[in-house]
Scaffold this active site. Sequence first.
Site, PDB file in Angstrom:
ATOM      1  N   SER A  14      23.713  41.852   4.436  1.00 57.49           N
ATOM      2  CA  SER A  14      24.480  40.900   3.619  1.00 57.49           C
ATOM      3  C   SER A  14      24.218  41.085   2.128  1.00 57.49           C
ATOM      4  CB  SER A  14      24.107  39.468   4.011  1.00 57.49           C
ATOM      5  OG  SER A  14      24.321  39.267   5.377  1.00 57.49           O
ATOM      6  N   GLY A  15      22.938  41.106   1.743  1.00 54.07           N
ATOM      7  CA  GLY A  15      22.581  41.188   0.321  1.00 54.07           C
ATOM      8  C   GLY A  15      22.921  42.540  -0.279  1.00 54.07           C
ATOM      9  N   THR A  41      21.402  42.405   9.851  1.00 54.49           N
ATOM     10  CA  THR A  41      20.995  41.496  10.923  1.00 54.49           C
ATOM     11  C   THR A  41      22.049  40.435  11.177  1.00 54.49           C
ATOM     12  OG1 THR A  41      18.687  41.808  10.301  1.00 54.49           O
ATOM     13  CG2 THR A  41      19.186  39.872  11.630  1.00 54.49           C
ATOM     14  N   CYS A  42      22.543  39.802  10.123  1.00 52.16           N
ATOM     15  CA  CYS A  42      23.443  38.649  10.264  1.00 52.16           C
ATOM     16  C   CYS A  42      24.665  38.992  11.109  1.00 52.16           C
ATOM     17  CB  CYS A  42      23.868  38.149   8.878  1.00 52.16           C
ATOM     18  SG  CYS A  42      25.104  36.861   8.945  1.00 52.16           S
ATOM     19  N   CYS A  47      23.183  35.798  12.804  1.00 54.17           N
ATOM     20  CA  CYS A  47      24.064  34.634  12.660  1.00 54.17           C
ATOM     21  C   CYS A  47      25.378  34.732  13.440  1.00 54.17           C
ATOM     22  CB  CYS A  47      24.442  34.419  11.189  1.00 54.17           C
ATOM     23  SG  CYS A  47      23.220  34.956  10.007  1.00 54.17           S
ATOM     24  N   LYS A  50      25.063  35.100  17.311  1.00 52.70           N
ATOM     25  CA  LYS A  50      24.382  33.861  17.722  1.00 52.70           C
ATOM     26  C   LYS A  50      25.369  32.696  17.773  1.00 52.70           C
ATOM     27  CE  LYS A  50      23.260  31.024  14.990  1.00 52.70           C
ATOM     28  NZ  LYS A  50      22.117  31.053  14.095  1.00 52.70           N
ATOM     29  N   TYR A 176      13.685  28.555  14.146  1.00 50.24           N
ATOM     30  CA  TYR A 176      15.146  28.497  14.305  1.00 50.24           C
ATOM     31  C   TYR A 176      15.603  29.274  15.539  1.00 50.24           C
ATOM     32  CZ  TYR A 176      16.184  27.225   9.348  1.00 50.24           C
ATOM     33  OH  TYR A 176      16.310  26.613   8.133  1.00 50.24           O
ATOM     34  N   VAL A 177      15.161  30.545  15.605  1.00 53.46           N
ATOM     35  CA  VAL A 177      15.710  31.442  16.629  1.00 53.46           C
ATOM     36  C   VAL A 177      15.348  30.944  18.025  1.00 53.46           C
ATOM     37  CG1 VAL A 177      15.597  33.788  17.561  1.00 53.46           C
ATOM     38  CG2 VAL A 177      15.723  33.445  15.098  1.00 53.46           C
ATOM     39  N   GLU A 180      17.332  27.788  18.888  1.00 57.53           N
ATOM     40  CA  GLU A 180      18.756  28.072  19.083  1.00 57.53           C
ATOM     41  C   GLU A 180      18.994  28.788  20.411  1.00 57.53           C
ATOM     42  OE1 GLU A 180      19.910  30.125  15.494  1.00 57.53           O
ATOM     43  OE2 GLU A 180      20.253  28.241  14.426  1.00 57.53           O
ATOM     44  N   THR A 310      21.138  34.187   5.118  1.00 58.51           N
ATOM     45  CA  THR A 310      22.208  35.051   4.617  1.00 58.51           C
ATOM     46  C   THR A 310      22.788  34.571   3.285  1.00 58.51           C
ATOM     47  OG1 THR A 310      22.768  35.897   6.780  1.00 58.51           O
ATOM     48  CG2 THR A 310      24.546  35.897   5.160  1.00 58.51           C
ATOM     49  N   HIS A 435      37.102   6.960   8.762  1.00 59.43           N
ATOM     50  CA  HIS A 435      36.894   6.259  10.019  1.00 59.43           C
ATOM     51  C   HIS A 435      37.904   6.697  11.066  1.00 59.43           C
ATOM     52  CE1 HIS A 435      35.356   3.018  12.464  1.00 59.43           C
ATOM     53  NE2 HIS A 435      36.602   2.654  12.732  1.00 59.43           N
ATOM     54  N   GLU A 440      30.745   9.204   8.553  1.00 60.45           N
ATOM     55  CA  GLU A 440      30.854   7.998   7.706  1.00 60.45           C
ATOM     56  C   GLU A 440      29.551   7.212   7.685  1.00 60.45           C
ATOM     57  OE1 GLU A 440      33.454   4.738   9.030  1.00 60.45           O
ATOM     58  OE2 GLU A 440      33.419   5.578  11.046  1.00 60.45           O
TER      59      GLU A 440
HETATM   60  P1  NDP Z   1      10.302  31.563  12.209  1.00 60.83           P
HETATM   61  O1  NDP Z   1       9.301  32.181  11.313  1.00 60.83           O
HETATM   62  O2  NDP Z   1      11.187  30.508  11.702  1.00 60.83           O
HETATM   63  O3  NDP Z   1       9.565  30.977  13.497  1.00 60.83           O
HETATM   64  C1  NDP Z   1       8.649  31.746  14.199  1.00 60.83           C
HETATM   65  C2  NDP Z   1       8.060  30.899  15.294  1.00 60.83           C
HETATM   66  O4  NDP Z   1       7.199  31.685  16.100  1.00 60.83           O
HETATM   67  C3  NDP Z   1       7.233  29.736  14.766  1.00 60.83           C
HETATM   68  O5  NDP Z   1       7.411  28.646  15.614  1.00 60.83           O
HETATM   69  C4  NDP Z   1       5.807  30.276  14.852  1.00 60.83           C
HETATM   70  O6  NDP Z   1       4.849  29.291  15.064  1.00 60.83           O
HETATM   71  C5  NDP Z   1       5.897  31.131  16.098  1.00 60.83           C
HETATM   72  N1  NDP Z   1       4.925  32.226  16.089  1.00 60.83           N
HETATM   73  C6  NDP Z   1       4.667  33.075  15.072  1.00 60.83           C
HETATM   74  N2  NDP Z   1       3.728  33.970  15.436  1.00 60.83           N
HETATM   75  C7  NDP Z   1       3.384  33.662  16.716  1.00 60.83           C
HETATM   76  C8  NDP Z   1       2.465  34.214  17.630  1.00 60.83           C
HETATM   77  N3  NDP Z   1       1.697  35.249  17.305  1.00 60.83           N
HETATM   78  N4  NDP Z   1       2.354  33.642  18.854  1.00 60.83           N
HETATM   79  C9  NDP Z   1       3.119  32.574  19.178  1.00 60.83           C
HETATM   80  N5  NDP Z   1       4.019  32.013  18.354  1.00 60.83           N
HETATM   81  C10 NDP Z   1       4.154  32.554  17.125  1.00 60.83           C
HETATM   82  O7  NDP Z   1      11.107  32.801  12.778  1.00 60.83           O
HETATM   83  P2  NDP Z   1      12.514  32.930  13.492  1.00 60.83           P
HETATM   84  O8  NDP Z   1      12.504  34.260  14.116  1.00 60.83           O
HETATM   85  O9  NDP Z   1      12.812  31.746  14.321  1.00 60.83           O
HETATM   86  O10 NDP Z   1      13.524  32.956  12.279  1.00 60.83           O
HETATM   87  C11 NDP Z   1      13.337  33.857  11.199  1.00 60.83           C
HETATM   88  C12 NDP Z   1      14.051  33.339   9.983  1.00 60.83           C
HETATM   89  O11 NDP Z   1      15.422  33.585  10.121  1.00 60.83           O
HETATM   90  C13 NDP Z   1      13.910  31.831   9.810  1.00 60.83           C
HETATM   91  O12 NDP Z   1      12.815  31.524   9.007  1.00 60.83           O
HETATM   92  C14 NDP Z   1      15.203  31.423   9.178  1.00 60.83           C
HETATM   93  O13 NDP Z   1      15.037  31.406   7.784  1.00 60.83           O
HETATM   94  C15 NDP Z   1      16.159  32.512   9.584  1.00 60.83           C
HETATM   95  N6  NDP Z   1      17.102  32.002  10.577  1.00 60.83           N
HETATM   96  C16 NDP Z   1      18.015  31.082  10.186  1.00 60.83           C
HETATM   97  C17 NDP Z   1      18.935  30.581  11.090  1.00 60.83           C
HETATM   98  C18 NDP Z   1      19.909  29.564  10.646  1.00 60.83           C
HETATM   99  O14 NDP Z   1      20.096  29.386   9.448  1.00 60.83           O
HETATM  100  N7  NDP Z   1      20.546  28.854  11.572  1.00 60.83           N
HETATM  101  C19 NDP Z   1      18.959  31.023  12.476  1.00 60.83           C
HETATM  102  C20 NDP Z   1      17.927  31.971  12.787  1.00 60.83           C
HETATM  103  C21 NDP Z   1      17.052  32.433  11.862  1.00 60.83           C
HETATM  104  P3  NDP Z   1       4.197  28.447  13.851  1.00 60.83           P
HETATM  105  O15 NDP Z   1       5.229  27.491  13.389  1.00 60.83           O
HETATM  106  O16 NDP Z   1       3.032  27.786  14.535  1.00 60.83           O
HETATM  107  O17 NDP Z   1       3.786  29.447  12.815  1.00 60.83           O
END
Ligand code: NDP
Length: 451
Positions: A14-15, A41-42, A47, A50, A176-177, A180, A310, A435, A440
Amino acid sequence: MNYNYDLFVIGAGSGGVRASRMASSFGAKVAVCEDLYIGGTCVNVGCVPKKLYVYASEYAAHFHDAKGFGWQMAKPKFDWPTLRQNKTAEIRRLNAIYEDILDQANVDIIEGRGKILDPHTVEVAGQRYSAERILIAVGGWPFIPDVPGREYAVSTNEIFDLESFPERIVVVGGGYVAVEFAGIFNGLGAQVTQLYRGELFLRGFDNEVRQFAAQEIRKKGVDIWFNADVTSIDKQNDGHLTVHTNIGKTLTADAVLYATGRKPRLADLGLENVNVNMTDSGHIQVNEHLQTDEPNIFALGDVTGGLELTPVALAEGTALARSLYNNESYRLDYSNIATTVFCQPNIGTIGMTEEQARRDYPNVEKYRTIFTPMKHAISGSDEKTLMKLLVDGDTGKILGAHMVGADAGEIMQGIAIAIKAGATKADFDATIGIHPTAAEEFVTMREPVDE
Ligand code: NDP
C-alpha cells in the site's frame, strides 16, 4: 550525478505503491520492485481477503436472524472452495488494477527482491539500479513463536487458501488478526477455540470494550480461553492435529492458526551495507520525515513499527512524495486515528481509552449505553451493543469514542471526522439523530455514568 532513477522503492504494498505513483505524478522518475505480490499484505493476505471472509461469515447470523422476520428456508450449506476461488479471482483483479495504476503513472515495475548495495544502488534479480533516493516499504511478515510442532501451524499467509475447510480450528493470539479470524471461522461453521496468553485479549483497547467484546463473541460461539497458550502441536496419522496447552487441556484440530503478530521483512535487504539503524523493537528507525540515518534512504509503513494500518502507510506515502517532489513540508498527524476490529459484532474505536483518559485528565466524564439493537428485538439474537464517549469535563472535548456493535467500523468513520475537527460533547448534543439507527445513540447520551 546521473542516476537511473530519482526514487527507487523497495516493496509494492500500500505505502510503496502510493509513494511511487505520487512521486511520479510530481515529475520524479520512479521504479518499484516487488518479489511477492503487487498490493502487498493488505490486498493479498490481509485487509481485503479478510473483509471478504468476514462478509461470508456474517451470513450465518443473517440466516439465523431472518427466521424472526418470517423467512423460512432449508438449512444453508457453506462451500469453502467457492469462497476461496471467488476471493482469489477478486484479488487477481485488484493486482491487475494496481499494476495498471503504476503503469499509467509511468512507474517502472521490477520483479524481484531488492537488495541495497550502497546508499544509491539497489540490486534486483542480478541487475543493478542507481537512484538518488531509496524508499524501503517492505512491510512485515507473520511471526510464529518457536513451539514444538510449529511446522503444523499456519499464519495468515496460508489461512485463506487452506485445501479443505477446517471443521475444528485453534486460533492462537489475542490481537486484531486472532479475534477477526476466530469470528470468521465461527461464522463459517467451524468449532473455534481461541487461546490468548494474557488475562483479556485486545491489549491496548479500552478495558470495558475488551470485556464486552469477549462476552459478545463468546455468545456467538467462539470458545475463548484466556491465560492459555500452546505448549506443543502433534500431527496424528489421520492428519488431525493435537494441541497441548499450558493449562493441561488438549485440543484436537484440523488447523492451528497462529496470529501472534508480525515482524519487519528485512532478510536480504542489504541494510548492513548502509547506515540504516534499527529501533529496539527491530523496526527501521526513521525521523519525523520518514528519513533513516542514511539521509537519502527513507522508510514507511509497517517496517517502521508505527501503527500497522494500511491507511497510515498510504498517508505516509502521500506525505513523503509531496515533501520530496512537490516542495511541501512533511506533515502527518497521527493523533485520533480510528480503527476497527472486524469481529462479530465489530469493535470501532477512536481516541483515548478510559484508562488513558483518566490518567491524563483530572475530570473525565463517561457516557455509556448498552442496548439491544432494534433488529434483534425480533431476530431471536441476544446480541447487545455498547457505545461509550469519554469527555474532558473541564472543556467538553471528546477524548475517545468506542463502540462494540454491528457496523461499528462504518459508524466510527463519521465520528472520527467530528473528533478530528475538535468536537465537544455540546456538539454531539446539538446534533439531531437519524432515527431509527443505532448510530443516533452517540448523540443522545445525556447523563454521565457515575463509575
Ligand atoms: P498484534 O501484535 O496486534 O497481536 C499479536 C497477539 O499475539 C497479541 O495478543 C500478543 O499477546 C500475542 N502474542 C505475541 N507473541 C506471542 C507469543 N510468543 N505467544 C503467544 N502469544 C503471543 O498482531 P496481529 O497479527 O493481530 O496484527 C498485526 C497488526 O496488523 C495489528 O497491530 C494491526 O495494527 C494490524 N491489523 C489491523 C487490522 C484492522 O485494522 N482491522 C486487522 C488485522 C491486523 P500480547 O498482547 O500479550 O502481547
